[in-house]
Design an enzyme around this catalytic site. Structure first.
Site, PDB file in Angstrom:
ATOM      1  N   HIS A  72       0.145  10.399   3.463  1.00 36.66           N
ATOM      2  CA  HIS A  72      -0.879   9.836   2.574  1.00 36.66           C
ATOM      3  C   HIS A  72      -2.199   9.644   3.308  1.00 36.66           C
ATOM      4  O   HIS A  72      -2.227   9.127   4.414  1.00 36.66           O
ATOM      5  CB  HIS A  72      -0.405   8.482   2.028  1.00 36.66           C
ATOM      6  N   TYR A 200      -1.788  -0.344  -5.548  1.00 35.71           N
ATOM      7  CA  TYR A 200      -1.596  -1.786  -5.423  1.00 35.71           C
ATOM      8  C   TYR A 200      -2.400  -2.421  -6.550  1.00 35.71           C
ATOM      9  O   TYR A 200      -3.628  -2.311  -6.570  1.00 35.71           O
ATOM     10  CB  TYR A 200      -2.139  -2.296  -4.082  1.00 35.71           C
ATOM     11  N   PRO A 293       5.670  -7.997   2.381  1.00 30.48           N
ATOM     12  CA  PRO A 293       5.587  -6.521   2.400  1.00 30.48           C
ATOM     13  C   PRO A 293       4.265  -5.933   1.905  1.00 30.48           C
ATOM     14  O   PRO A 293       4.074  -4.720   1.989  1.00 30.48           O
ATOM     15  CB  PRO A 293       6.744  -6.091   1.487  1.00 30.48           C
ATOM     16  N   LYS A 297       3.863  -3.745   6.900  1.00 31.53           N
ATOM     17  CA  LYS A 297       3.843  -3.832   8.364  1.00 31.53           C
ATOM     18  C   LYS A 297       5.214  -4.066   9.014  1.00 31.53           C
ATOM     19  O   LYS A 297       5.342  -3.917  10.236  1.00 31.53           O
ATOM     20  CB  LYS A 297       2.910  -4.978   8.804  1.00 31.53           C
ATOM     21  N   TYR A 385      -4.573  -1.192   7.687  1.00 36.61           N
ATOM     22  CA  TYR A 385      -3.469  -0.583   6.944  1.00 36.61           C
ATOM     23  C   TYR A 385      -2.851   0.579   7.722  1.00 36.61           C
ATOM     24  O   TYR A 385      -1.624   0.705   7.793  1.00 36.61           O
ATOM     25  CB  TYR A 385      -3.981  -0.108   5.576  1.00 36.61           C
TER      26      TYR A 385
HETATM   27  C1  PHB Z   1       7.545   1.035  -0.067  1.00 38.53           C
HETATM   28  O1  PHB Z   1       7.348   2.256  -0.203  1.00 38.53           O
HETATM   29  O2  PHB Z   1       8.673   0.531  -0.211  1.00 38.53           O
HETATM   30  C2  PHB Z   1       6.398   0.141   0.254  1.00 38.53           C
HETATM   31  C3  PHB Z   1       5.160   0.699   0.508  1.00 38.53           C
HETATM   32  C4  PHB Z   1       4.089  -0.119   0.771  1.00 38.53           C
HETATM   33  C5  PHB Z   1       4.250  -1.492   0.788  1.00 38.53           C
HETATM   34  C6  PHB Z   1       5.494  -2.059   0.561  1.00 38.53           C
HETATM   35  C7  PHB Z   1       6.574  -1.230   0.287  1.00 38.53           C
HETATM   36  O3  PHB Z   1       3.165  -2.295   1.021  1.00 38.53           O
END
Ligand code: PHB
Ligand code: APR
Length: 391
Positions: A72, A200, A293, A297, A385
């Protein structure tokens, strides 16, 4: 039995540490309380920073990751029904990879068993002894029989609920903690991805995240109550909520429905235990710290810890003294606290804390609006990030 490093826990931290040590000619034994099937199927997050991928690559553990991982170069923040792209790679020159944590675990287990190094599953009653001496040991029960391992060093990689952290005396151990008043309901669905990048979403009904595992296996999360009863979340309610929270102002959400193959609730907590060392016991990963989450991280921090611990152990066994081991905790914690700050910030900006607090909603949206309209703002998010440097 005797070894150089006794490793407790076969999560990403313990397994990667064992492999990095093996590559440097340092022997270890890994003791895991669960079965192989359990640790290989346990569903966790799945976002790897470029630094994490580079470490796995350098350790010869990234062949399948390179074939199956999804790279990504950006992510979307969605608020007020509009998506704003953060061009991670344009801003930082770095990329992130989606690859499930249990896939990393499977790859590391296969590598270790492939070269016949000791990895014990279903080790019960694991306990550590004499960590303040130069001859610590670990005892456990295997197939009903008592076992004992003498070692030079013990690595406590046994996760948040493990036994290692409890061996740091209470007058030495300091705990810093924040428990959030919400959790994440996560699902895995056999459905096309919502978007080719992660979304997000901040919404008045609560946060939502659209991520993925493969192009046809989609992972979705919804902010929920910490004591949420999954029985109250039949599939149709989950989809309805996802459509609502990921809705676009000028059209329906791009959420595709499909069979839900897994559902679970994850608590949200920020937690740091200091110091990460007592005598010959060194903590790494979730045994010492937990992040919510939202910043993706968790696994990356575990990898950074064992990278630093490997360097310290390499110097120790090469006769270069204990400076690396002595500095281990401080070196890790400096980076961990920056990841804690980032994870707390992302969580605070995107979740609904108090449904009745209209002022808070306005401030959250203003912060997101500022961020997405400012190169400096986007760069700050992007730098954190994709992962701060491993100095
Ligand atoms: C996930 O793909 O499970 C995932 C990705 C980003 C996050 C949390 C979980 O911030
Ligand atoms: N004895 C032996 N093993 C134990 C014990 C014990 N008493 N207690 C726990 N374990 C094992 C667990 O079963 C687990 O397999 O230790 C392992 C710890 O692994 P993780 O919880 O995956 O922790 P870590 O390796 O630090 O990886 C951190 O995990 O929770 C996620 O978000 C987190 O992605 C991050 C990653």
């Amino acid at each position: 039995m005797r070894t150089q490093v006794g490793i407790i826990g076969a999560g990403p931290a313990g397994l990667l540490l064992a492999h990095l040590l093996h590559l440097r000619g340092i022997e270890s034994v890994v003791l895991e309380v669960r079965s192989r099937a359990y640790i290989e199927e346990r569903i966790r997050a799945g976002l790897l920073e470029q630094g994490t991928v580079d470490i796995l690559d350098g350790a010869g553990a990234a062949a399948r990751l390179h074939r199956e991982g999804m790279i990504h170069e950006g992510l979307a923040l969605r608020f007020d029904g509009e998506s704003h792209r953060i061009p991670l790679t344009d801003l930082t020159g770095r990329r992130v990879t989606i690859y499930g944590q249990q896939e990393v675990v499977k790859d590391l287990v296969a590598l270790r068993l492939g070269y016949g190094a000791p990895l014990v599953f279903e080790a019960a009653d694991v306990a550590v002894h004499d960590i303040d001496s130069e001859r610590p040991s670990i005892t456990w029960t295997e197939d009903g029989a008592p076992r004992r391992l003498e070692c030079d060093i013990i690595a406590g990689c046994d996760g948040f609920h493990g036994i290692c952290r409890g061996n740091i005396p209470p007058d030495v151990l300091r705990i810093y903690e924040r428990v959030y008043p919400f959790a994440w309901l996560g699902i895995l669905a056999e459905a096309p991805n919502v978007h080719h990048e992660l979304i997000y979403a901040r919404h008045d009904r609560g946060f939502a995240l659209a991520t993925m595992r493969t192009p046809t296996l989609t992972r979705l999360y919804l902010q929920c109550r910490p004591d949420e009863d999954l029985g109250e979340w039949p599939d149709h309610r989950i989809w309805e909520e996802l459509h609502a929270r990921l809705a676009r102002r000028d059209g329906p959400s791009e959420v595709h429905e499909g069979p839900i193959v897994q559902k679970g609730v994850t608590a949200m907590r920020s937690f740091v235990a200091e110091p990460m060392r007592q005598g010959r016991l060194f903590l790494a990963g979730d045994a010492a710290h937990i992040v919510p989450p939202t910043g993706a991280k968790g696994m990356n921090l575990a990898v950074a810890d064992v990278w630093y611990l490997t360097q310290a152990l390499e110097a120790f066994y090469a006769g270069r003294g204990t400076a690396g081991l002595d500095g281990y905790s401080d070196r890790c914690l400096r980076r961990i606290w920056k990841a804690q700050r980032f994870s707390w910030w992302m969580t605070s900006m995107l979740h609904r804390f108090d449904a009745g607090d209209a002022f808070e909603h306005k401030v959250q949206v203003a912060e997101l609006d500022y961020l997405c309209g400012s190169e400096a703002g986007m760069r700050t998010l992007a730098e954190n990030y994709v992962g701060l440097p491993l100095d």
